[in-house]
Enzyme design. Sequence first.
Site, PDB file in Angstrom:
ATOM      1  N   TYR A 134     -23.769  65.917   6.356  1.00 36.72           N
ATOM      2  CA  TYR A 134     -23.471  67.051   7.219  1.00 36.72           C
ATOM      3  C   TYR A 134     -22.333  66.583   8.123  1.00 36.72           C
ATOM      4  O   TYR A 134     -22.399  65.486   8.688  1.00 36.72           O
ATOM      5  CB  TYR A 134     -24.661  67.437   8.094  1.00 36.72           C
ATOM      6  CG  TYR A 134     -25.921  67.841   7.373  1.00 36.72           C
ATOM      7  CD1 TYR A 134     -25.872  68.523   6.155  1.00 36.72           C
ATOM      8  CD2 TYR A 134     -27.164  67.559   7.930  1.00 36.72           C
ATOM      9  CE1 TYR A 134     -27.034  68.900   5.508  1.00 36.72           C
ATOM     10  CE2 TYR A 134     -28.340  67.939   7.295  1.00 36.72           C
ATOM     11  CZ  TYR A 134     -28.270  68.603   6.077  1.00 36.72           C
ATOM     12  OH  TYR A 134     -29.424  68.975   5.445  1.00 36.72           O
TER      13      TYR A 134
ATOM     14  N   CYS B 199     -23.464  65.306  11.563  1.00 28.90           N
ATOM     15  CA  CYS B 199     -24.592  64.365  11.626  1.00 28.90           C
ATOM     16  C   CYS B 199     -24.136  63.037  12.225  1.00 28.90           C
ATOM     17  O   CYS B 199     -23.215  62.400  11.714  1.00 28.90           O
ATOM     18  CB  CYS B 199     -25.135  64.145  10.212  1.00 28.90           C
ATOM     19  SG  CYS B 199     -26.164  62.689  10.026  1.00 28.90           S
TER      20      CYS B 199
ATOM     21  N   PHE C 255     -25.561  60.116  12.156  1.00 28.67           N
ATOM     22  CA  PHE C 255     -25.777  58.993  11.251  1.00 28.67           C
ATOM     23  C   PHE C 255     -24.759  58.991  10.116  1.00 28.67           C
ATOM     24  O   PHE C 255     -24.345  57.934   9.647  1.00 28.67           O
ATOM     25  CB  PHE C 255     -27.207  59.013  10.725  1.00 28.67           C
ATOM     26  CG  PHE C 255     -28.210  58.711  11.800  1.00 28.67           C
ATOM     27  CD1 PHE C 255     -28.380  57.421  12.255  1.00 28.67           C
ATOM     28  CD2 PHE C 255     -28.953  59.718  12.384  1.00 28.67           C
ATOM     29  CE1 PHE C 255     -29.287  57.122  13.259  1.00 28.67           C
ATOM     30  CE2 PHE C 255     -29.862  59.446  13.387  1.00 28.67           C
ATOM     31  CZ  PHE C 255     -30.028  58.146  13.832  1.00 28.67           C
ATOM     32  N   CYS C 256     -24.356  60.175   9.672  1.00 25.48           N
ATOM     33  CA  CYS C 256     -23.279  60.249   8.681  1.00 25.48           C
ATOM     34  C   CYS C 256     -21.976  59.735   9.291  1.00 25.48           C
ATOM     35  O   CYS C 256     -21.207  59.025   8.645  1.00 25.48           O
ATOM     36  CB  CYS C 256     -23.095  61.693   8.206  1.00 25.48           C
ATOM     37  SG  CYS C 256     -24.544  62.401   7.389  1.00 25.48           S
TER      38      CYS C 256
END
Length: 328
Positions: A103, A106, A108-109
């Site tokens: 995403y 996101c 964490f992405c």
Amino acid sequence: MRRASFTSSILSRTLSTVHDGGTVNLHPRLLRVALFSSSRTDNSNSRLRWFSPLLNSFSESSGQAVSLGLVGVVASVATAASVYAKEPPPAEIIPKDVVLYQYEACPFCNKVKAFLDYYDIPYKVVEVNPISKKEIKWSDYKKVPILMVDGQQLVDSSAIIDQLSEKILPGKSIISVADEDEETKWRRWVDNHLVHVLSPNIYRNTSEALESFDYITSNGNFSFTEKITVKYAGAAAMYFVSKNLKKKYNITDERAALYEATETWVDALNGRNFLGGSKPNLADLAVFGVLRPIRYLRSGRDMVEHTRIGEWYSRMEKVVGESSRIKA
């Protein structure tokens, strides 16, 4: 009346949470995107103008002075470059085919992307539709990020970075909990603390929640109906969910918690350009990655205005530089 009933049904289905290194996702598929804060990351990083200020210091007197000046220029440029330079690994150990399922907003992405960008590893991006998740139906793992590296599936942002480090950073070993070093300590702090103060800030009130979902809906794979549903129902749901997160993590003042976390990080730097010293380490990249999605939201602007993190963040923007993402 139907709209109110629809929104109410979505709110009532806000159930238990699941985690990727500490983030919280809404259980209904429609709203799983919600926890991932959003902001249009500014990639127009200014380039350092190495030579102009140094050339202005040259003397017009003797040839010897000019020669010495040139030596100084070379030395100064070399020193500056050692601070603000990427660290691409040798070409022979760079993965050939890297695909990130993500995403856009996101944290964490973005942590994984900060690692890939800093080490100049080319990668493709597949934006996952948070409603249908059709792009990752092939995987048993139903969260993001998922990173495919030469056909191997890697999941969980910190585990992805650990495994990539083993592949591309020869000699760097993963420290055990018992022998935790400074870098590992602060990477764990990102996953166990910093991420928990983000959502209560992003969704602090309805206007900030809508600001976040404006970005989410403009960058995902949404139909017109999905855009309307995700923006308004999602923002409303996350406003209430953020209140539950505040209670869960004992947060009484959202901004104060965010400011305290960022000041804690700046204190850890202890006057250094980066936690890694003259260049970022994995902890620097982790903090930068999770903060990057909020930087240009109201919460991120407030963070930079009211804490000392701005200088470090600007250095990180420069050193991480342009994305190594392969354009489709």
